[in-house]
Structure formats: structure tokens, C-alpha cells
Write a protein that holds these residues in place. Structure first.
Motif, PDB file in Angstrom:
ATOM      1  N   UNK B   1       0.837  -1.194   0.000  1.00  0.00           N
ATOM      2  CA  UNK B   1       0.000   0.000   0.000  1.00  0.00           C
ATOM      3  C   UNK B   1       0.876   1.250   0.000  1.00  0.00           C
ATOM      4  N   UNK B   2       0.324   2.276  -0.592  1.00  0.00           N
ATOM      5  CA  UNK B   2       1.087   3.513  -0.668  1.00  0.00           C
ATOM      6  C   UNK B   2       1.012   4.262   0.647  1.00  0.00           C
ATOM      7  N   UNK B   3       1.997   5.107   0.891  1.00  0.00           N
ATOM      8  CA  UNK B   3       1.996   5.944   2.085  1.00  0.00           C
ATOM      9  C   UNK B   3       2.667   7.264   1.761  1.00  0.00           C
ATOM     10  N   UNK B   4       2.378   8.269   2.559  1.00  0.00           N
ATOM     11  CA  UNK B   4       2.934   9.598   2.367  1.00  0.00           C
ATOM     12  C   UNK B   4       3.406  10.121   3.715  1.00  0.00           C
ATOM     13  N   UNK B   5       4.594  10.681   3.724  1.00  0.00           N
ATOM     14  CA  UNK B   5       5.148  11.243   4.953  1.00  0.00           C
ATOM     15  C   UNK B   5       5.491  12.702   4.737  1.00  0.00           C
ATOM     16  N   UNK B   6       5.000  13.531   5.618  1.00  0.00           N
ATOM     17  CA  UNK B   6       5.402  14.926   5.653  1.00  0.00           C
ATOM     18  C   UNK B   6       6.158  15.119   6.969  1.00  0.00           C
ATOM     19  N   UNK B   7       7.469  15.194   6.903  1.00  0.00           N
ATOM     20  CA  UNK B   7       8.272  15.153   8.125  1.00  0.00           C
ATOM     21  C   UNK B   7       8.066  16.351   9.054  1.00  0.00           C
ATOM     22  N   UNK B   8       7.690  17.473   8.480  1.00  0.00           N
ATOM     23  CA  UNK B   8       7.565  18.692   9.281  1.00  0.00           C
ATOM     24  C   UNK B   8       6.112  18.940   9.651  1.00  0.00           C
ATOM     25  N   UNK B   9       5.836  18.950  10.955  1.00  0.00           N
ATOM     26  CA  UNK B   9       4.474  19.198  11.409  1.00  0.00           C
ATOM     27  C   UNK B   9       4.162  20.691  11.355  1.00  0.00           C
ATOM     28  N   UNK B  10       5.137  21.498  11.780  1.00  0.00           N
ATOM     29  CA  UNK B  10       4.977  22.947  11.755  1.00  0.00           C
ATOM     30  C   UNK B  10       6.203  23.568  11.088  1.00  0.00           C
ATOM     31  N   UNK B  11       5.967  24.640  10.362  1.00  0.00           N
ATOM     32  CA  UNK B  11       7.052  25.455   9.827  1.00  0.00           C
ATOM     33  C   UNK B  11       6.663  26.909   9.999  1.00  0.00           C
ATOM     34  N   UNK B  12       7.601  27.694  10.512  1.00  0.00           N
ATOM     35  CA  UNK B  12       7.373  29.136  10.645  1.00  0.00           C
ATOM     36  C   UNK B  12       8.352  29.860   9.735  1.00  0.00           C
ATOM     37  N   UNK B  13       7.835  30.725   8.917  1.00  0.00           N
ATOM     38  CA  UNK B  13       8.675  31.496   7.998  1.00  0.00           C
ATOM     39  C   UNK B  13       8.303  32.958   8.085  1.00  0.00           C
ATOM     40  N   UNK B  14       9.253  33.799   7.768  1.00  0.00           N
ATOM     41  CA  UNK B  14       8.999  35.232   7.713  1.00  0.00           C
ATOM     42  C   UNK B  14       8.406  35.592   6.364  1.00  0.00           C
ATOM     43  N   UNK B  15       7.538  36.571   6.374  1.00  0.00           N
ATOM     44  CA  UNK B  15       6.949  37.020   5.117  1.00  0.00           C
ATOM     45  C   UNK B  15       8.045  37.492   4.176  1.00  0.00           C
ATOM     46  N   UNK B  16       7.976  37.022   2.961  1.00  0.00           N
ATOM     47  CA  UNK B  16       8.986  37.357   1.971  1.00  0.00           C
ATOM     48  C   UNK B  16      10.092  36.330   1.852  1.00  0.00           C
ATOM     49  N   UNK B  17      10.211  35.477   2.831  1.00  0.00           N
ATOM     50  CA  UNK B  17      11.221  34.425   2.785  1.00  0.00           C
ATOM     51  C   UNK B  17      10.724  33.265   1.930  1.00  0.00           C
ATOM     52  N   UNK B  18      11.664  32.393   1.583  1.00  0.00           N
ATOM     53  CA  UNK B  18      11.290  31.223   0.782  1.00  0.00           C
ATOM     54  C   UNK B  18      10.741  30.123   1.682  1.00  0.00           C
ATOM     55  N   UNK B  19      10.002  29.224   1.058  1.00  0.00           N
ATOM     56  CA  UNK B  19       9.355  28.138   1.794  1.00  0.00           C
ATOM     57  C   UNK B  19       9.564  26.835   1.051  1.00  0.00           C
ATOM     58  N   UNK B  20       9.887  25.799   1.788  1.00  0.00           N
ATOM     59  CA  UNK B  20       9.947  24.466   1.197  1.00  0.00           C
ATOM     60  C   UNK B  20       9.292  23.483   2.148  1.00  0.00           C
ATOM     61  N   UNK B  21       8.338  22.742   1.644  1.00  0.00           N
ATOM     62  CA  UNK B  21       7.638  21.722   2.416  1.00  0.00           C
ATOM     63  C   UNK B  21       8.007  20.357   1.845  1.00  0.00           C
ATOM     64  N   UNK B  22       8.381  19.470   2.742  1.00  0.00           N
ATOM     65  CA  UNK B  22       8.858  18.165   2.304  1.00  0.00           C
ATOM     66  C   UNK B  22       7.738  17.131   2.243  1.00  0.00           C
ATOM     67  N   UNK B  23       7.860  16.264   1.262  1.00  0.00           N
ATOM     68  CA  UNK B  23       6.901  15.179   1.102  1.00  0.00           C
ATOM     69  C   UNK B  23       7.646  13.971   0.556  1.00  0.00           C
ATOM     70  N   UNK B  24       7.519  12.865   1.229  1.00  0.00           N
ATOM     71  CA  UNK B  24       8.093  11.607   0.750  1.00  0.00           C
ATOM     72  C   UNK B  24       6.977  10.573   0.631  1.00  0.00           C
ATOM     73  N   UNK B  25       7.027   9.812  -0.417  1.00  0.00           N
ATOM     74  CA  UNK B  25       5.979   8.818  -0.637  1.00  0.00           C
ATOM     75  C   UNK B  25       6.603   7.442  -0.757  1.00  0.00           C
ATOM     76  N   UNK B  26       5.753   6.470  -0.582  1.00  0.00           N
ATOM     77  CA  UNK B  26       6.169   5.093  -0.747  1.00  0.00           C
ATOM     78  C   UNK B  26       5.174   4.409  -1.669  1.00  0.00           C
ATOM     79  N   UNK B  27       5.684   3.987  -2.837  1.00  0.00           N
ATOM     80  CA  UNK B  27       4.851   3.268  -3.790  1.00  0.00           C
ATOM     81  C   UNK B  27       5.760   2.640  -4.828  1.00  0.00           C
ATOM     82  N   UNK B  28       5.427   1.463  -5.275  1.00  0.00           N
ATOM     83  CA  UNK B  28       6.306   0.708  -6.152  1.00  0.00           C
ATOM     84  C   UNK B  28       6.384   1.200  -7.579  1.00  0.00           C
TER      85      UNK B  28
END
Lengths: 117, 115
Positions: B1-28
Motif C-alpha cells: 500500500x502507498x503511504x505519504x510522509x510529511x516530516x515537518x508538522x509545523x514550519x514558521x517562515x517570515x513574510x517574503x522568505x522562501x518556503x519548502x515543504x517536504x513530502x516523501x511517498x512510498x509506492x512501487x
């Protein structure tokens, strides 16, 4: 666009009563709709797949007799929470599946907040 | 079965700064990948999706995501965050391009934007 509506947006009911939530695709036909449940600060949990004209397919652990799903037309699916209890309080979200040459995705409704007192 | 992991529960960024949200999946096999955004008390809005082709996908609101098969990742990025980007973000994977396709969602990442 593709718009999905839910009614009501909020409902408060007493323990032991039943509540019906409607999910409508407003500008497209959806043979498949999905019902999700979301607990506070949690992700969406798929409850069941609703197929027009046939019985819903429930995910493991979801009581089909408690969460009745009817998909009577290509634009309407209903979820009825029977004999509701406080633990059924949650945010219920539906989605409708649209397939075309340029689109293949689920469109989500705005959700229904159910509170059982 | 497939699964998805988002390692970061919370992220705080300043307005105007860059943002990156991580996502890892498991599927054949090759997955169908999605990013959704949810504002408080609201349903989900699709930001972007990947089915095939160019691995860098552009979405709405200035977001983009890159599919990296070798890393089983589909990270979401935005060069300059606006206060209105404060929301919950969900990565999801679907495995069949058909009406019966079910999405599996990650746990979500809550983004807070500082003035």
C-alpha cells in the motif's frame, strides 16, 4: 471550474439523533465521490467511496451501518450519521471526482463541522 | 500500500522568505502526486499535481513542486511567502488514473507566517 458544495456547513445535534450531510457537484457529474473525516489538527481519513447507483465501499474500521452513504444521482451523495455520539464529532469533507481530457482530480467540498452534544 | 510522509508538522517562515515543504511517498510504481492547501475550517484546494512529464510542476499562487523519483520525494516550494499563505498543506498520492482512485494523504504541515 469544478465546484463542490456541502450542506450544512455546521450542525449541532443531540446524542442519539441522526444527521444527514449533503455533497453536491454543482457544475459537473461525478460518478464517484469520497467521504473523509478530519480530526482536529490531523490529516484526512478516507471513510468511504460513494459510487452512483451502487453501494458505497467502506474503508476498514468504518462502520457502514453507522455512516450511511447514498449516491442517488450523478451530482449528489449524502452521508447520514446514525445515532450520533459525541465521539462522532468531527469535520466531514466530501470530494467529487472529475475526469476530462485536461482534468483528473478530486474537487473538495468546504466541509461540515458536526458537533454532537 | 502507498503511504505519504510529511516530516515537518509545523514550519514558521517570515513574510517574503522562501518556503519548502517536504513530502516523501512510498509506492512501487509511478505515483500521481498532489499538493493541497487547507485554510482553517475550510475544504482543500489543489495547488498542483504531477502525473507524468516534466518533473518540475508549476501550480497556483506561485507554488511549484519537483518530483524526484530517486528520492521518492515531491517537495513543495515558494520563493517568497505572503501572509495569506499561512495554512495547512497536505501532500497526497494516488496510484490509479481512474474514477476509483483513492488518495492517501500525508499528515500535513502547518505553515505560520511571521510579519
Amino acid at each position: 471550474g469544478a465546484v463542490v458544495s456541502q450542506h450544512p456547513s455546521r450542525v449541532i445535534c443531540k446524542s442519539g439523533t441522526s444527521v444527514k450531510i449533503e455533497c453536491r457537484s454543482l457544475d459537473f457529474q461525478a460518478t464517484t465521490m469520497f467521504w473523509y473525516r478530519q480530526f482536529p489538527k490531523k490529516s484526512l481519513m478516507l471513510m468511504a467511496t460513494s459510487n452512483e447507483g451502487s453501494k458505497a465501499t467502506y474503508e476498514q474500521g468504518v462502520e457502514k451501518d453507522k455512516f450511511l452513504i447514498n449516491h442517488a444521482s450523478l451530482t449528489l451523495s449524502t452521508l447520514t450519521v446514525t445515532s450520533a455520539h459525541p465521539e462522532d464529532s468531527s469535520f466531514y469533507i466530501c470530494s467529487a471526482f472529475k475526469i476530462s481530457d485536461s482534468a483528473y482530480e478530486q474537487y473538495f467540498g468546504p466541509g461540515t463541522r458536526l458537533t454532537v452534544t | 500500500a502507498q503511504s505519504v510522509t510529511q516530516p515537518d508538522i509545523h514550519i514558521t517562515v517570515s513574510e517574503g522568505a522562501s518556503l519548502e515543504l517536504r513530502c516523501n511517498y512510498s509506492y512501487g510504481a509511478t505515483p500521481y502526486l498532489f499538493w493541497y492547501v487547507q485554510s482553517p475550517g475550510q475544504g482543500l484546494q489543489l495547488l498542483l499535481k504531477y502525473f507524468s512529464g516534466d518533473t518540475l510542476v508549476q501550480g497556483i499562487k506561485g507554488f511549484e513542486a519537483e518530483f524526484k523519483r530517486s528520492q521518492s520525494s515531491f517537495n513543495l516550494r515558494k520563493p517568497s511567502v505572503h501572509w495569506s499563505d499561512a495554512a495547512e498543506y497536505f501532500c497526497a498520492v494516488g496510484v490509479i488514473k481512474a474514477a476509483g482512485n483513492k488518495l492517501t494523504f500525508g499528515g500535513g504541515t502547518r505553515v505560520l507566517v511571521k510579519p
